[in-house]
Design a protein around this motif. Structure first.
Motif, mmCIF file in Angstrom:
data_model
loop_
_atom_site.group_PDB
_atom_site.id
_atom_site.type_symbol
_atom_site.label_atom_id
_atom_site.label_comp_id
_atom_site.label_asym_id
_atom_site.label_seq_id
_atom_site.Cartn_x
_atom_site.Cartn_y
_atom_site.Cartn_z
ATOM 1 N N UNK A 1 -90.967 18.223 -2.483
ATOM 2 C CA UNK A 1 -90.902 17.832 -1.442
ATOM 3 C C UNK A 1 -91.649 16.403 -1.229
ATOM 4 N N UNK A 2 -92.122 16.138 -0.542
ATOM 5 C CA UNK A 2 -93.038 15.103 -0.759
ATOM 6 C C UNK A 2 -94.433 14.883 -0.998
ATOM 7 N N UNK A 3 -94.760 13.778 -0.121
ATOM 8 C CA UNK A 3 -96.312 13.320 -1.168
ATOM 9 C C UNK A 3 -97.451 12.938 0.429
ATOM 10 N N UNK A 4 -97.842 14.081 0.273
ATOM 11 C CA UNK A 4 -98.989 13.958 1.770
ATOM 12 C C UNK A 4 -100.602 13.062 1.366
ATOM 13 N N UNK A 5 -101.236 12.869 2.218
ATOM 14 C CA UNK A 5 -102.660 12.047 1.996
ATOM 15 C C UNK A 5 -103.891 13.691 2.661
ATOM 16 N N UNK A 6 -104.269 13.957 1.291
ATOM 17 C CA UNK A 6 -104.836 15.006 2.300
ATOM 18 C C UNK A 6 -106.557 15.156 2.294
ATOM 19 N N UNK A 7 -107.512 14.604 3.552
ATOM 20 C CA UNK A 7 -108.647 14.503 3.000
ATOM 21 C C UNK A 7 -109.174 16.004 3.089
ATOM 22 N N UNK A 8 -110.740 16.007 2.439
ATOM 23 C CA UNK A 8 -111.163 17.250 2.471
ATOM 24 C C UNK A 8 -111.669 18.250 3.944
ATOM 25 N N UNK A 9 -111.768 17.657 4.632
ATOM 26 C CA UNK A 9 -111.500 18.372 5.757
ATOM 27 C C UNK A 9 -110.556 19.193 6.257
ATOM 28 N N UNK A 10 -109.755 18.358 5.917
ATOM 29 C CA UNK A 10 -107.957 19.300 6.300
ATOM 30 C C UNK A 10 -107.692 20.485 5.657
ATOM 31 N N UNK A 11 -108.541 20.718 3.832
ATOM 32 C CA UNK A 11 -108.743 21.600 3.362
ATOM 33 C C UNK A 11 -109.609 22.098 3.544
ATOM 34 N N UNK A 12 -110.911 22.055 4.457
ATOM 35 C CA UNK A 12 -112.455 23.091 4.792
ATOM 36 C C UNK A 12 -111.331 23.807 6.189
ATOM 37 N N UNK A 13 -110.720 22.961 7.316
ATOM 38 C CA UNK A 13 -110.375 23.613 8.465
ATOM 39 C C UNK A 13 -109.001 23.727 8.216
ATOM 40 N N UNK A 14 -108.423 24.434 7.501
ATOM 41 C CA UNK A 14 -107.187 25.150 7.015
ATOM 42 C C UNK A 14 -106.601 26.195 7.486
ATOM 43 N N UNK A 15 -107.526 26.717 7.564
ATOM 44 C CA UNK A 15 -107.564 28.293 8.852
ATOM 45 C C UNK A 15 -107.662 28.380 10.532
ATOM 46 N N UNK A 16 -107.817 26.680 11.009
ATOM 47 C CA UNK A 16 -107.667 27.248 11.582
ATOM 48 C C UNK A 16 -106.175 27.433 12.495
ATOM 49 N N UNK A 17 -105.472 27.178 13.431
ATOM 50 C CA UNK A 17 -104.289 27.840 14.036
ATOM 51 C C UNK A 17 -104.325 26.678 15.267
#
Length: 134
Positions: free
Chosen positions: A105-121
């Motif tokens: 699809x595309x390339x995204x830049x992800x921070x560690x916090x995005x991965x940790x907080x990915x359960x938020x809605x």
């Protein structure tokens, strides 16, 4: 007499108090002084720990803040997905001969916090990152 493990846990507790103590502002001092002290402490600890990898060093490394590095993640989407003129993703018109699977699809830049907080809605990461339809 204390064993090595008990001594290590005591030193780890003291180090934790030192790190957290530099984050809590002292009413008698400027907040900039605490921030500088905390940054210097973290920098020195990172330099001392280096790239070594032992169980004890890994426990000390957990006391340090997460890095602000961004990781490059390649996202995928169902094969045959097209983007219309408005930027919406639509399924391809050739659904009869459509290949099964995923395409880049595309390339995204992800921070560690995005991965940790990915359960938020709603999740901070797009569903395409996980191979779903977004």
């Amino acid at each position: 007499m204390l064993s090595n493990y008990e001594l290590f846990t005591t030193v780890l507790d003291i180090l934790n108090c030192l790190i957290l103590g530099t984050l809590v502002p002292d009413p008698n001092e400027k907040s900039d002084d605490n921030r500088k002290t905390h940054a210097n402490l973290v920098k020195k600890l990172k330099r001392e720990l280096g790239e070594k990898s032992f169980e004890a060093i890994d426990q000390v490394r957990q006391l340090l803040p997460l890095s602000r590095r961004f990781y490059e993640v390649v996202t995928v989407e169902p094969h045959g997905t097209l983007v219309d003129t408005k930027g919406n993703k639509i399924q391809g018109f050739d659904s009869i001969k459509r290949k099964q699977g995923l395409q880049v699809g595309k390339i995204e830049f992800v921070s560690p916090w995005d991965v940790i907080e990915s359960s938020k809605n709603p999740p901070p990461l797009s569903w395409t990152l996980r191979g779903g339809q977004g």
